[in-house]
Design an enzyme around this catalytic site. Structure first.
Site, PDB file in Angstrom:
ATOM      1  N   GLU A   1       9.944   1.503  10.530  1.00 39.65           N
ATOM      2  CA  GLU A   1      10.921   2.563  10.217  1.00 39.65           C
ATOM      3  C   GLU A   1      10.184   3.871  10.434  1.00 39.65           C
ATOM      4  OE1 GLU A   1      13.992   2.170   9.432  1.00 39.65           O
ATOM      5  OE2 GLU A   1      14.137   0.101   8.754  1.00 39.65           O
TER       6      GLU A   1
ATOM      7  N   LYS B   1       0.841  -1.205   0.000  1.00 35.11           N
ATOM      8  CA  LYS B   1       0.000   0.000   0.000  1.00 35.11           C
ATOM      9  C   LYS B   1       0.875   1.254   0.000  1.00 35.11           C
ATOM     10  CE  LYS B   1      -2.063   2.566   3.160  1.00 35.11           C
ATOM     11  NZ  LYS B   1      -1.943   3.863   2.462  1.00 35.11           N
TER      12      LYS B   1
ATOM     13  N   CYS C   1      13.195  11.343   6.530  1.00 35.76           N
ATOM     14  CA  CYS C   1      13.187  10.831   7.907  1.00 35.76           C
ATOM     15  C   CYS C   1      14.512  11.101   8.612  1.00 35.76           C
ATOM     16  CB  CYS C   1      12.860   9.350   7.904  1.00 35.76           C
ATOM     17  SG  CYS C   1      13.870   8.429   6.744  1.00 35.76           S
TER      18      CYS C   1
ATOM     19  N   GLU D   1       9.506  16.248  15.157  1.00 37.13           N
ATOM     20  CA  GLU D   1       9.839  16.124  13.739  1.00 37.13           C
ATOM     21  C   GLU D   1       8.965  17.092  12.946  1.00 37.13           C
ATOM     22  OE1 GLU D   1       8.638  12.516  11.615  1.00 37.13           O
ATOM     23  OE2 GLU D   1      10.659  12.464  10.783  1.00 37.13           O
TER      24      GLU D   1
END
Ligand code: NAD
Length: 488
Positions: free
Chosen positions: A257, A183, A291, A391
């Site tokens: 992750e 997906k 990331c 983040e």
């Protein structure tokens, strides 16, 4: 005027059991450089998830079927063929990625897609090197281990490196003999759909690779499905936690992750011009939607003024521009929602007393309604501020200062994330000692952001667990079986 794409983009369908099928519902995918709809995409329902999982299960369980009959070498050759097809279609894939994600075509064409090909070829080669071991126990026994595929694997991917992160999962999953339900993120499904066409063209047996487009609801149905044995997820830490909870009921294997807030540490003895370049690419490459972005820059105090001046001068040259222009180095933020999130962080930085020294605003590019933000730099940031803790996932750099090694290591590690870090110094002993003490899955010394298909990548702490890339990924896509033979 932004450059117009000549690509004909068809309506997105679902790939289930080797067939392209319509979904019952549809959603739009948007070009972030213009704010316009690119096309409509099928949203996979729980019933579609059932069908895809059934197909993947059948392809996996049928031991005399087309997939399980393949030798490891034949599997490897199929994956290699897929890599060749990606290479043949590299221009179209790169353009689709740029249209859907807003990243500069320079990145899609010369970084993302070449690495997709490398990753597929790495795992094509690895397919024949997956093995168990014989172990000496008793004279009266023959004991050995087998590495077997886990089964049906659900692969859930985010929007920042859509096809690249899909390849990190598809490559090892197929090399190990699993079947997959993949997906892509709802914001960026186009390259994965094109990839699906190439999977069919390469000749993968029906049901081995199924592609389901959709958003969180489709993802949840994949995570909850009892017919899936493992989830490999890349995305935010919040969703990663939900996935772990969701996978608990069926005790699925999970690799995660997740996000990052990576420290980039510059000592005064470093090669300053290289460190400035590394700091700029560390945060502005991929619009900061990376990331492992070096979003916390720690400067030794005596460097602060000179270094900040150089940073600001370089940032001023990085104007956001048309992502389809080969000269562009800073593209459009992936979506309006993400742009608002980033602008919200910029406001928080100002409110908390950080000093805005570059950028800070949304800008219009060539009169378009796209989602562009200037490269933004805050100095005088404290590690406790929101912009240093959370983040941002956008082109916003926080600059902090330090006076000694212990202090900077303490600050660098004082954050929930632990994905990556970098250290710049000419002192080899210090470089290694800082590397050992940083709690991060990857540490770069005198460089930033390098990756290779052969080297493991993944996080400590809230950045997740499990490693992708390299031979270690095999551990996450296989079960280890012990066999005892009585020789008495
Ligand atoms: P996200 O977590 O919102 O979504 C990621 C994927 O999960 C999408 O496909 C989404 O549809 C799906 N999803 C959302 N909610 C779900 C749910 N409840 N159950 C199942 N699936 C669900 O992340 P994003 O905003 O697309 O991506 C940005 C995040 O990804 C950042 O935090 C970034 O750091 C992280 N990321 C990590 C790495 C890494 O290797 N560690 C690499 C790239 C991105």
């Amino acid at each position: 005027m932004l450059a117009a794409s000549k690509l004909k983009i068809s309506t997105g369908r679902l790939l289930i059991d080797g067939q392209w099928v319509d979904g019952s519902k549809k959603f739009d995918t948007i070009n972030p450089a213009t704010g316009e709809v690119l096309t409509q995409i099928a949203e996979a329902s729980p019933a579609d998830v059932d069908r895809a999982v059934d197909a993947a299960r059948r392809a996996f369980e049928d031991r005399s079927g087309a997939w399980r009959k393949l030798s490891a070498s034949e599997r490897g050759r199929l994956i290699w063929k897929l890599a060749d097809l990606v290479e043949k279609n590299i221009d179209e894939l790169a353009e689709l990625e740029t249209l859907d994600n807003g990243k500069p075509i320079f990145e899609s064409r010369y970084v993302d897609m070449p690495m997709v090909i490398d990753v597929l070829r790495y795992y094509a080669g690895l397919a024949t090197k997956i093995h168990g071991e014989t172990v000496n126990t008793f004279e009266t026994a023959f004991t050995y281990t087998l590495r077997e595929p886990v089964g049906v694997v659900g692969l859930i991917v985010p929007w920042n490196f859509p096809l690249l992160l899909a390849s990190w999962k598809v490559g090892p999953a197929l090399a190990c003999g699993n079947t997959v339900v993949l997906k892509p993120a709802e914001q960026t499904p186009l390259t994965t759909l094109k990839f699906g066409e190439l999977v069919v063209e390469a000749g993968f047996p029906a049901g081995v690779v199924n592609i389901l487009t959709g958003g969180p609801e489709t993802g949840k149905a994949i995570v909850a499905h009892p017919g899936i044995d493992k989830i490999a997820f890349t995305g935010s830490t919040a969703v990663g936690k939900e996935i772990m909870r969701g996978a608990a009921d069926t005790l699925k294997r999970v690799t995660l992750e997740l996000g990052g807030k990576s420290p980039n540490i510059v000592f005064a003895d470093a090669d300053i011009d290289s460190a400035v370049k590394g700091a700029i690419s560390g945060i502005f490459y991929g619009k900061g939607e990376v990331c492992n972005a070096g979003s916390r820059l720690f400067l030794e105090s005596k460097l602060k003024d000179e270094f900040t001046e150089k940073l600001v001068a370089r940032a001023a040259k990085m104007r956001p521009a048309d992502p389809l222009d080969p000269k562009t180095r800073l593209g459009a933020i992936v979506s309006q929602e993400q742009m608002q999130t980033v602008l919200g962080f910029i406001e928080a930085g100002k409110k908390d007393g950080a000093k805005l020294v570059a950028g800070g605003n949304r800008v219009a590019v060539d009169g378009s309604k796209g989602f562009f933000i200037e490269p933004t730099i805050f100095s005088d940031v404290k590690n406790e501020m929101k912009i240093a803790r959370e983040e941002i996932f956008g082109p916003v750099l926080s600059v902090l200062t330090f006076d000694d090694m212990d202090e900077v290591i303490e600050q660098a590690n004082n954050n929930p994330y632990g994905l990556a870090a970098a250290v710049w110094t000419r002192d080899v002993k210090r470089a290694h000692s800082v590397s050992r003490r940083l709690k991060a899955g990857t540490v770069w010394i005198n460089t930033y952001g390098l990756m290779d298909a052969s080297l493991p990548f993944g996080g400590y702490k809230s950045s997740g667990f499990g490693r992708e890339l390299g031979a270690h990924a095999v551990e996450h896509y296989t079960e280890l079986k012990t066999v005892w033979l009585n020789m008495a």
